[in-house]
Design a protein around this motif. Structure first.
Motif, short mmCIF file in Angstrom:
data_model
loop_
_atom_site.label_atom_id
_atom_site.label_comp_id
_atom_site.label_asym_id
_atom_site.label_seq_id
_atom_site.Cartn_x
_atom_site.Cartn_y
_atom_site.Cartn_z
N GLU A 1 -49.73 35.00 48.86
CA GLU A 1 -48.65 34.03 49.00
C GLU A 1 -47.69 34.55 50.05
OE1 GLU A 1 -47.92 31.86 45.00
OE2 GLU A 1 -47.87 34.00 44.53
N TRP B 1 -42.48 28.66 50.36
CA TRP B 1 -43.33 29.54 49.53
C TRP B 1 -44.73 28.95 49.56
CZ3 TRP B 1 -40.77 33.23 45.97
CH2 TRP B 1 -41.69 34.09 45.34
N THR C 1 -48.80 29.31 48.92
CA THR C 1 -49.90 29.97 48.25
C THR C 1 -51.17 29.66 49.04
OG1 THR C 1 -48.80 29.65 46.11
CG2 THR C 1 -51.15 30.19 46.07
N SER C 2 -51.71 30.67 49.71
CA SER C 2 -52.87 30.41 50.58
C SER C 2 -54.14 30.20 49.76
CB SER C 2 -53.07 31.56 51.56
OG SER C 2 -53.41 32.76 50.88
N LEU D 1 -52.13 37.88 45.30
CA LEU D 1 -52.61 37.03 44.22
C LEU D 1 -53.61 37.81 43.37
CD1 LEU D 1 -53.25 33.62 46.04
CD2 LEU D 1 -51.66 33.98 44.15
N TYR E 1 -48.22 24.49 48.53
CA TYR E 1 -47.09 24.66 49.44
C TYR E 1 -45.81 24.18 48.75
CZ TYR E 1 -44.16 23.92 53.56
OH TYR E 1 -43.14 23.94 54.48
N ILE F 1 -45.18 31.14 39.74
CA ILE F 1 -45.77 32.10 40.66
C ILE F 1 -46.43 33.20 39.84
CG2 ILE F 1 -45.32 33.70 42.53
CD1 ILE F 1 -44.96 30.77 43.32
#
Length: 283
Positions: A66, A95, A97-98, A123, A134, A170
């Motif tokens: 992230e 923020w 999160t890929s 992660l 996203y 998260i």
């Protein structure tokens, strides 16, 4: 009895150039501190010279992490393969999160000054191949807690005085606070025991980790790695102090790292690189 967190390490940020030529000050992901589980990278970008940042970060991939961008001044235009596009400005948070994979670009715009931070959060293995996500949060949506003696805290993630931060859900259960103390004010803030934690001092000076001893005096810019304990005690200097306080639950998992990809094994990194070559990275 609660145990004060003392200062384990004091990090002087190192100058680096990233993206297409952006000048940064890096405190995590250096030879001095490669990572602080679950935090993988911490950068501070700040300049009044557009040549230091306008080249930006053209379209590039991430997987397994992230990324958290917090702006103080200036604006950054962004877009990604989820279809998100827009601009983040002073006080805003991005923020991202890929998860299993995303491509995005971050392009600073001309301004009197660009100033802000980027943090990478690992992660857990069970979420590394999850769908990307996203969160774009405007400054107006970030709550501010006001305490005694003029103390203010912008609550980005976590909880202060019953006020929940703007960023939720998260994996690392992080706390991310922007804390301002007026001159000579003493302050104490709880930090969950067992969580990795650091303070990034970016304005003024103060004494951190006050316990039986007098603590560690530091002036901006410095990153202070906290030892374990229940709380951090700080006393601001003559000009006051402003710092980020960031903590999170360590994952205690293997890390295989290659640039913007962080997985658990070398084989997973090699698979990621194959997908990029074959055009199957984005699903």
């Amino acid at each position: 009895m609660d145990q004060a967190r003392t200062i384990k390490t004091v990090i002087t940020p190192q100058p680096v150039i990233e993206g297409a030529g952006v000048h940064l000050k890096r405190s995590i992901a250096t030879r001095t501190l490669s990572e602080l589980d679950p935090f993988l990278l911490f950068d501070h970008f700040g300049s009044e010279n557009p040549d230091d940042y306008l080249a930006g970060f053209p379209m590039h991939p991430h997987r397994g992490i992230e990324t958290v961008t917090y702006m103080l001044a200036g604006t950054v235009r962004h877009r990604d393969t989820l279809g998100n596009a827009g601009t983040i400005g002073p006080g805003d948070i991005q923020w991202m999160t890929s998860g299993r994979g995303i491509l995005h670009e971050e392009m600073p715009q001309p301004s009197a000054r660009l100033d802000g931070f980027q943090l990478w959060v690992n992660l857990p293995a069970r979420l590394k191949m999850t769908a990307p996500r996203y969160q774009d949060i405007s400054a107006a949506k970030i709550p501010v807690w006001t305490g005694e003696n003029g103390v203010t805290i912008r609550v980005i993630a976590g909880e202060v005085g019953g006020i929940r931060g703007a960023v939720t859900d998260i994996a690392a259960d992080p706390t991310y606070l922007d804390i301002t103390l007026p001159a000579n004010v003493a302050f104490r803030r709880s930090v969950p025991q067992g969580h990795a934690a650091f303070a990034y001092l970016f304005e003024g000076a103060g004494t951190f980790g006050i316990a039986e001893s007098d603590g560690v005096s530091a002036s901006a810019p410095r990153l202070l790695v906290l030892d374990d304990g229940d709380f951090l005690a700080v006393r601001a200097g003559e000009s006051g102090v402003r710092f980020l306080l960031v903590s999170g639950q360590p994952l205690n998992e293997p890390i295989a790292r290659y640039g913007p990809f962080v997985m658990n094994t070398r084989e997973e990194i090699e698979q990621t690189l194959r997908e990029l070559r074959e055009g199957t990275f984005i699903r």
